[in-house]
Design a protein around this motif. Sequence first.
Motif, PDB file in Angstrom:
ATOM      1  N   ASN A 164       0.855  -1.195   0.000  1.00  0.00           N
ATOM      2  CA  ASN A 164       0.000   0.000   0.000  1.00  0.00           C
ATOM      3  C   ASN A 164       0.885   1.236   0.000  1.00  0.00           C
ATOM      4  OD1 ASN A 164      -1.883  -2.076   1.778  1.00  0.00           O
ATOM      5  ND2 ASN A 164      -2.996  -0.793   0.350  1.00  0.00           N
ATOM      6  N   GLY A 165       0.555   2.213  -0.851  1.00  0.00           N
ATOM      7  CA  GLY A 165       1.326   3.442  -0.933  1.00  0.00           C
ATOM      8  C   GLY A 165       2.584   3.337  -1.780  1.00  0.00           C
ATOM      9  N   CYS A 166       2.783   2.203  -2.468  1.00  0.00           N
ATOM     10  CA  CYS A 166       3.984   2.060  -3.295  1.00  0.00           C
ATOM     11  C   CYS A 166       3.860   2.872  -4.580  1.00  0.00           C
ATOM     12  CB  CYS A 166       4.272   0.597  -3.610  1.00  0.00           C
ATOM     13  SG  CYS A 166       3.128  -0.154  -4.791  1.00  0.00           S
ATOM     14  N   LEU A 167       5.016   3.146  -5.183  1.00  0.00           N
ATOM     15  CA  LEU A 167       5.095   3.890  -6.432  1.00  0.00           C
ATOM     16  C   LEU A 167       5.722   3.001  -7.500  1.00  0.00           C
ATOM     17  CD1 LEU A 167       6.564   7.210  -4.980  1.00  0.00           C
ATOM     18  CD2 LEU A 167       4.145   6.600  -5.282  1.00  0.00           C
ATOM     19  N   ASN A 168       5.175   3.097  -8.716  1.00  0.00           N
ATOM     20  CA  ASN A 168       5.647   2.315  -9.860  1.00  0.00           C
ATOM     21  C   ASN A 168       5.606   3.246 -11.061  1.00  0.00           C
ATOM     22  OD1 ASN A 168       5.170  -0.637  -8.603  1.00  0.00           O
ATOM     23  ND2 ASN A 168       3.486   0.701  -8.066  1.00  0.00           N
ATOM     24  N   THR A 169       6.622   3.222 -11.901  1.00  0.00           N
ATOM     25  CA  THR A 169       6.676   4.178 -13.001  1.00  0.00           C
ATOM     26  C   THR A 169       6.795   3.463 -14.336  1.00  0.00           C
ATOM     27  OG1 THR A 169       7.817   5.696 -11.516  1.00  0.00           O
ATOM     28  CG2 THR A 169       7.848   6.243 -13.845  1.00  0.00           C
ATOM     29  N   ILE A 170       5.967   3.928 -15.303  1.00  0.00           N
ATOM     30  CA  ILE A 170       6.066   3.452 -16.680  1.00  0.00           C
ATOM     31  C   ILE A 170       6.178   4.671 -17.594  1.00  0.00           C
ATOM     32  CG2 ILE A 170       4.857   1.272 -16.270  1.00  0.00           C
ATOM     33  CD1 ILE A 170       2.350   2.511 -17.532  1.00  0.00           C
ATOM     34  N   HIS A 171       6.880   4.501 -18.720  1.00  0.00           N
ATOM     35  CA  HIS A 171       7.046   5.562 -19.719  1.00  0.00           C
ATOM     36  C   HIS A 171       6.611   5.011 -21.072  1.00  0.00           C
ATOM     37  CE1 HIS A 171      10.588   7.629 -17.399  1.00  0.00           C
ATOM     38  NE2 HIS A 171       9.520   7.481 -16.651  1.00  0.00           N
ATOM     39  N   PHE A 172       5.984   5.845 -21.883  1.00  0.00           N
ATOM     40  CA  PHE A 172       5.688   5.476 -23.268  1.00  0.00           C
ATOM     41  C   PHE A 172       6.761   6.108 -24.136  1.00  0.00           C
ATOM     42  CE2 PHE A 172       3.593   5.568 -27.387  1.00  0.00           C
ATOM     43  CZ  PHE A 172       3.038   4.303 -27.434  1.00  0.00           C
ATOM     44  N   GLU A 173       7.619   5.278 -24.684  1.00  0.00           N
ATOM     45  CA  GLU A 173       8.707   5.776 -25.524  1.00  0.00           C
ATOM     46  C   GLU A 173       8.957   4.799 -26.659  1.00  0.00           C
ATOM     47  OE1 GLU A 173      12.471   4.316 -22.864  1.00  0.00           O
ATOM     48  OE2 GLU A 173      11.462   6.150 -22.210  1.00  0.00           O
ATOM     49  N   GLU A 174       9.328   5.334 -27.798  1.00  0.00           N
ATOM     50  CA  GLU A 174       9.599   4.517 -28.985  1.00  0.00           C
ATOM     51  C   GLU A 174       8.441   3.580 -29.304  1.00  0.00           C
ATOM     52  OE1 GLU A 174      13.367   2.626 -28.273  1.00  0.00           O
ATOM     53  OE2 GLU A 174      14.359   4.546 -27.903  1.00  0.00           O
ATOM     54  N   GLY A 175       7.214   4.098 -29.134  1.00  0.00           N
ATOM     55  CA  GLY A 175       6.029   3.343 -29.525  1.00  0.00           C
ATOM     56  C   GLY A 175       5.579   2.261 -28.569  1.00  0.00           C
ATOM     57  N   ASP A 176       6.163   2.204 -27.354  1.00  0.00           N
ATOM     58  CA  ASP A 176       5.793   1.139 -26.424  1.00  0.00           C
ATOM     59  C   ASP A 176       5.960   1.621 -24.983  1.00  0.00           C
ATOM     60  OD1 ASP A 176       4.893  -1.343 -25.709  1.00  0.00           O
ATOM     61  OD2 ASP A 176       6.708  -2.422 -26.277  1.00  0.00           O
ATOM     62  N   TRP A 177       5.231   0.965 -24.069  1.00  0.00           N
ATOM     63  CA  TRP A 177       5.359   1.262 -22.641  1.00  0.00           C
ATOM     64  C   TRP A 177       6.537   0.491 -22.074  1.00  0.00           C
ATOM     65  CZ3 TRP A 177       2.722   5.023 -20.353  1.00  0.00           C
ATOM     66  CH2 TRP A 177       1.522   5.464 -20.937  1.00  0.00           C
ATOM     67  N   LYS A 178       7.297   1.146 -21.213  1.00  0.00           N
ATOM     68  CA  LYS A 178       8.449   0.519 -20.558  1.00  0.00           C
ATOM     69  C   LYS A 178       8.336   0.733 -19.051  1.00  0.00           C
ATOM     70  CE  LYS A 178      11.371   0.686 -24.516  1.00  0.00           C
ATOM     71  NZ  LYS A 178      10.459   0.192 -25.463  1.00  0.00           N
ATOM     72  N   ILE A 179       8.621  -0.317 -18.284  1.00  0.00           N
ATOM     73  CA  ILE A 179       8.611  -0.229 -16.828  1.00  0.00           C
ATOM     74  C   ILE A 179       9.930   0.376 -16.370  1.00  0.00           C
ATOM     75  CG2 ILE A 179       8.517  -1.523 -14.663  1.00  0.00           C
ATOM     76  CD1 ILE A 179       6.939  -3.686 -16.254  1.00  0.00           C
ATOM     77  N   LYS A 180       9.852   1.428 -15.563  1.00  0.00           N
ATOM     78  CA  LYS A 180      11.060   2.087 -15.059  1.00  0.00           C
ATOM     79  C   LYS A 180      11.304   1.776 -13.582  1.00  0.00           C
ATOM     80  CE  LYS A 180      12.111   4.083 -18.906  1.00  0.00           C
ATOM     81  NZ  LYS A 180      13.266   3.718 -19.672  1.00  0.00           N
TER      82      LYS A 180
END
Length: 192
Positions: A164-180
């Motif tokens: 609970n309260g965690c952070l997760n980041t994704i980016h849309f780059e080069e035509g696809d989503w990537k998990i950061k």
Amino acid sequence: MTQICLVRHGQTDWNVQRKLQGKTDIPLNRVGRKQARECCNHLKESAWDVLISSPLVRAKETAEIINEEIHLPIEEMEEFMERSFGDAEGLTMEERDRLYSYNQYPNQEEVEDFKARIVAGLKKINERFPTEKVLLVCHGAVIRMILSIFSGEEQEVTLPRLENGCLNTIHFEEGDWKIKEYNLVGHLSEHN
């Protein structure tokens, strides 16, 4: 490039009791409000363009507490509501294991339908906010599904439990989503 920080809502009493919440609308408890404030203190250090929340009260309350320092309009998106677990909602893990086998709960939302609405929501965010930084406050199964889609996992249940309260980041780059980033909890006092 669209960037999304996926924030899992703060703790509820049902989280503590290990009851399956699904679409049952359970509010944050005292610890959950504290986690939301700690998310706020961490997230206010960055600039954000958009704040989106699931319409369920535990996510909305988390978003509202985060927004005390960020000051953005909160947009609700039903695409990011928790999965409906049908007849299993409100049951503990032991009760579910006794009554049902292999997580097959009567009247639950089918995995493919759940996945399709999340993918539709992500597409909508990417189209509407192609260069913005987005905070998305939602739920554990929603975040696990998003991360499993983009990590190539066969099923969202194979990923570890999200705090609970965690952070997760994704980016849309080069035509696809990537998990950061995945399941970041360093901003939460109970993890320090």
